[in-house]
Scaffold this active site. Sequence first.
Site, PDB file in Angstrom:
ATOM      1  N   ARG A 199     -33.287  65.367  32.274  1.00 34.92           N
ATOM      2  CA  ARG A 199     -33.983  64.077  32.228  1.00 34.92           C
ATOM      3  C   ARG A 199     -35.036  64.266  31.161  1.00 34.92           C
ATOM      4  O   ARG A 199     -35.985  65.015  31.330  1.00 34.92           O
ATOM      5  CB  ARG A 199     -34.608  63.763  33.590  1.00 34.92           C
ATOM      6  CG  ARG A 199     -35.541  62.550  33.600  1.00 34.92           C
ATOM      7  CD  ARG A 199     -34.763  61.277  33.319  1.00 34.92           C
ATOM      8  NE  ARG A 199     -35.607  60.104  33.572  1.00 34.92           N
ATOM      9  CZ  ARG A 199     -36.301  59.456  32.644  1.00 34.92           C
ATOM     10  NH1 ARG A 199     -36.259  59.900  31.380  1.00 34.92           N
ATOM     11  NH2 ARG A 199     -37.028  58.406  32.949  1.00 34.92           N
TER      12      ARG A 199
ATOM     13  N   HIS B 180     -40.686  62.795  28.993  1.00 31.89           N
ATOM     14  CA  HIS B 180     -41.141  61.412  29.180  1.00 31.89           C
ATOM     15  C   HIS B 180     -42.480  61.406  29.908  1.00 31.89           C
ATOM     16  O   HIS B 180     -42.973  62.443  30.343  1.00 31.89           O
ATOM     17  CB  HIS B 180     -40.102  60.620  29.984  1.00 31.89           C
ATOM     18  CG  HIS B 180     -39.924  61.126  31.395  1.00 31.89           C
ATOM     19  ND1 HIS B 180     -39.201  62.257  31.697  1.00 31.89           N
ATOM     20  CD2 HIS B 180     -40.380  60.644  32.589  1.00 31.89           C
ATOM     21  CE1 HIS B 180     -39.219  62.458  33.005  1.00 31.89           C
ATOM     22  NE2 HIS B 180     -39.929  61.498  33.565  1.00 31.89           N
TER      23      HIS B 180
ATOM     24  N   HIS C 205     -45.135  58.364  32.400  1.00 30.97           N
ATOM     25  CA  HIS C 205     -45.201  57.062  33.060  1.00 30.97           C
ATOM     26  C   HIS C 205     -46.636  56.558  33.103  1.00 30.97           C
ATOM     27  O   HIS C 205     -47.591  57.330  32.992  1.00 30.97           O
ATOM     28  CB  HIS C 205     -44.709  57.152  34.509  1.00 30.97           C
ATOM     29  CG  HIS C 205     -43.389  57.827  34.686  1.00 30.97           C
ATOM     30  ND1 HIS C 205     -42.205  57.227  34.381  1.00 30.97           N
ATOM     31  CD2 HIS C 205     -43.083  59.067  35.154  1.00 30.97           C
ATOM     32  CE1 HIS C 205     -41.208  58.054  34.656  1.00 30.97           C
ATOM     33  NE2 HIS C 205     -41.717  59.179  35.125  1.00 30.97           N
TER      34      HIS C 205
ATOM     35  N   GLU D  44     -46.019  60.429  39.341  1.00 30.34           N
ATOM     36  CA  GLU D  44     -44.651  60.686  39.801  1.00 30.34           C
ATOM     37  C   GLU D  44     -44.686  61.784  40.851  1.00 30.34           C
ATOM     38  O   GLU D  44     -45.163  62.890  40.597  1.00 30.34           O
ATOM     39  CB  GLU D  44     -43.752  61.102  38.637  1.00 30.34           C
ATOM     40  CG  GLU D  44     -42.329  61.499  39.072  1.00 30.34           C
ATOM     41  CD  GLU D  44     -41.468  61.947  37.903  1.00 30.34           C
ATOM     42  OE1 GLU D  44     -41.280  61.134  36.974  1.00 30.34           O
ATOM     43  OE2 GLU D  44     -41.010  63.124  37.913  1.00 30.34           O
TER      44      GLU D  44
ATOM     45  N   HIS E  76     -43.653  65.251  30.906  1.00 32.17           N
ATOM     46  CA  HIS E  76     -42.911  66.246  31.665  1.00 32.17           C
ATOM     47  C   HIS E  76     -41.415  66.080  31.432  1.00 32.17           C
ATOM     48  O   HIS E  76     -40.963  65.068  30.889  1.00 32.17           O
ATOM     49  CB  HIS E  76     -43.235  66.150  33.157  1.00 32.17           C
ATOM     50  CG  HIS E  76     -43.012  64.793  33.754  1.00 32.17           C
ATOM     51  ND1 HIS E  76     -43.907  63.752  33.597  1.00 32.17           N
ATOM     52  CD2 HIS E  76     -41.993  64.284  34.503  1.00 32.17           C
ATOM     53  CE1 HIS E  76     -43.463  62.672  34.222  1.00 32.17           C
ATOM     54  NE2 HIS E  76     -42.290  62.974  34.774  1.00 32.17           N
TER      55      HIS E  76
ATOM     56  N   GLU F   7     -37.875  52.239  36.360  1.00 29.32           N
ATOM     57  CA  GLU F   7     -37.466  53.438  35.650  1.00 29.32           C
ATOM     58  C   GLU F   7     -37.053  53.120  34.217  1.00 29.32           C
ATOM     59  O   GLU F   7     -37.155  53.958  33.322  1.00 29.32           O
ATOM     60  CB  GLU F   7     -36.318  54.115  36.409  1.00 29.32           C
ATOM     61  CG  GLU F   7     -35.770  55.370  35.777  1.00 29.32           C
ATOM     62  CD  GLU F   7     -36.720  56.551  35.824  1.00 29.32           C
ATOM     63  OE1 GLU F   7     -36.401  57.603  35.252  1.00 29.32           O
ATOM     64  OE2 GLU F   7     -37.807  56.432  36.446  1.00 29.32           O
TER      65      GLU F   7
END
Length: 473
Positions: free
Chosen positions: A161, A164, A166, A170, A209, A234
């Site tokens: 993943r 990225h 946010h 998270e 992360h 998401e």
Amino acid sequence: MIHTRYSLLFLTALCKLAVSAPAASSSAASITESASEVSSAIHSSTNSATLPLTTVPFASTNPNEPLWNGDSPDNAPSPERGTLGAPIIGPDNVPLELQNPDLFAPPTTDNGDTGNLKWPFAMSHNRLQTGGWARQQNIEVMPVATAMASVNMRLEPGAIRELHWHKTSEWAYVLKGTTQVTSVDSQGRNFISNVKAGDLWFFPPGTPHSLQATGDDPDGSEFLLIFNDGAFSEDSTFLLTDWLSHVPAEVLAKNFRVNNSEAFAHIPAKELYIFPSTVPPDDQQAPVSPQGTIPQSFTFPLSTVNATQLSGGSVKIVDSTSFPAATTISVAEVTVAPGAMRELHWHPTMDEWSFILEGTGRMTIFASQSNARTFNYQAGDIGYVPATMGHYVENTGNTTLKYLEIFNSDRFEDISLNQASSKSFMCEYLGPEFSSPFSQWLALTPPSLVKAHLNLDDETIAQLSKTKQIVIG
């Protein structure tokens, strides 16, 4: 407990009401007279204060259990309970009816409306990628869940993943396999850790992360992500490749002080999101940072924590007191044995987001003003209870019910019908005795006041415990 004699007196009162009275005034008189008879009889037995029977009848003790379950035959579901309801004669969706008996044939104690407080991940749109998938729940599918949203994600071994960040924090619970997480904080300190099944990670808002499945499990890893904003999506994540694909190449070269004009010729033209890669080595280390490593771990080994064993199950509670990095999310991992239940309680300031890990259960949510609704839950289902609403969780199956209670707060806090800040958690039905965890509250309240509310007899009141009953068994 109401003796048979007094039950018959009350039924007699109801019969008088049913056969009498074309006029409202005579009906009212009949109710008052009959209620007075019952009140007088019980009063003489329990030495109680005058009972409020002139306005309110006794609550029914008729069973209100689910009428079927997911293993019942296809002809079992019918919207009937006792003399109420009628069979469906039009089209119906039997698989959903089998899973939701208390919506299709609700308990008679349900009343009014609470909104929908259940969402199955099976109904969430799934984003399929090479190397894995992701599906989410937010206010678009569960409007009542304004405080938290979630993502269920799967990565094949080695799949990433991508890097990225946010706007929100998270928090994660690993469902299966091992996930390697990396991060760098605003001071340039870095972090790397392998997070196993049953363990947690947490990244503050804006902290970059990455997530990668290791080779520990041939299936890779799967995990549950929680974000402290019900409107989170998401699809609106800040992705490294998405950003750099929208920056002119000469700007990238200037930013990274690279003279080679072709150095960035192979940057993906759009986001990768989830993509396959090689399995990371077990001993992978983060590059040495001049600023050092992050001092406060972003991961927590919940799987190694000993659960508090209770007669009806077990519980593990993790909040910022034990996992300091987790400043916005706390959790209780709860197991409930067959026939047991998570006691009647509420959370004074926090919404509860629940996820069923295994087993089946049901929950009745009391939303005040006589509004109450019962929902049934299976593994993979999400439950949601707004702050202050009373509820319980009952195991309705033959196997252990295991689930998460997650809160948008750095501290776990609940109030039971025992006392404020109670850590009572589980109770089992062992018979008609009053052994529930709110016994202490009632035992320490003047008996006449308890009798005036509940019409309990002296023998029952004498059995109430004046000390906190952490677990009832």
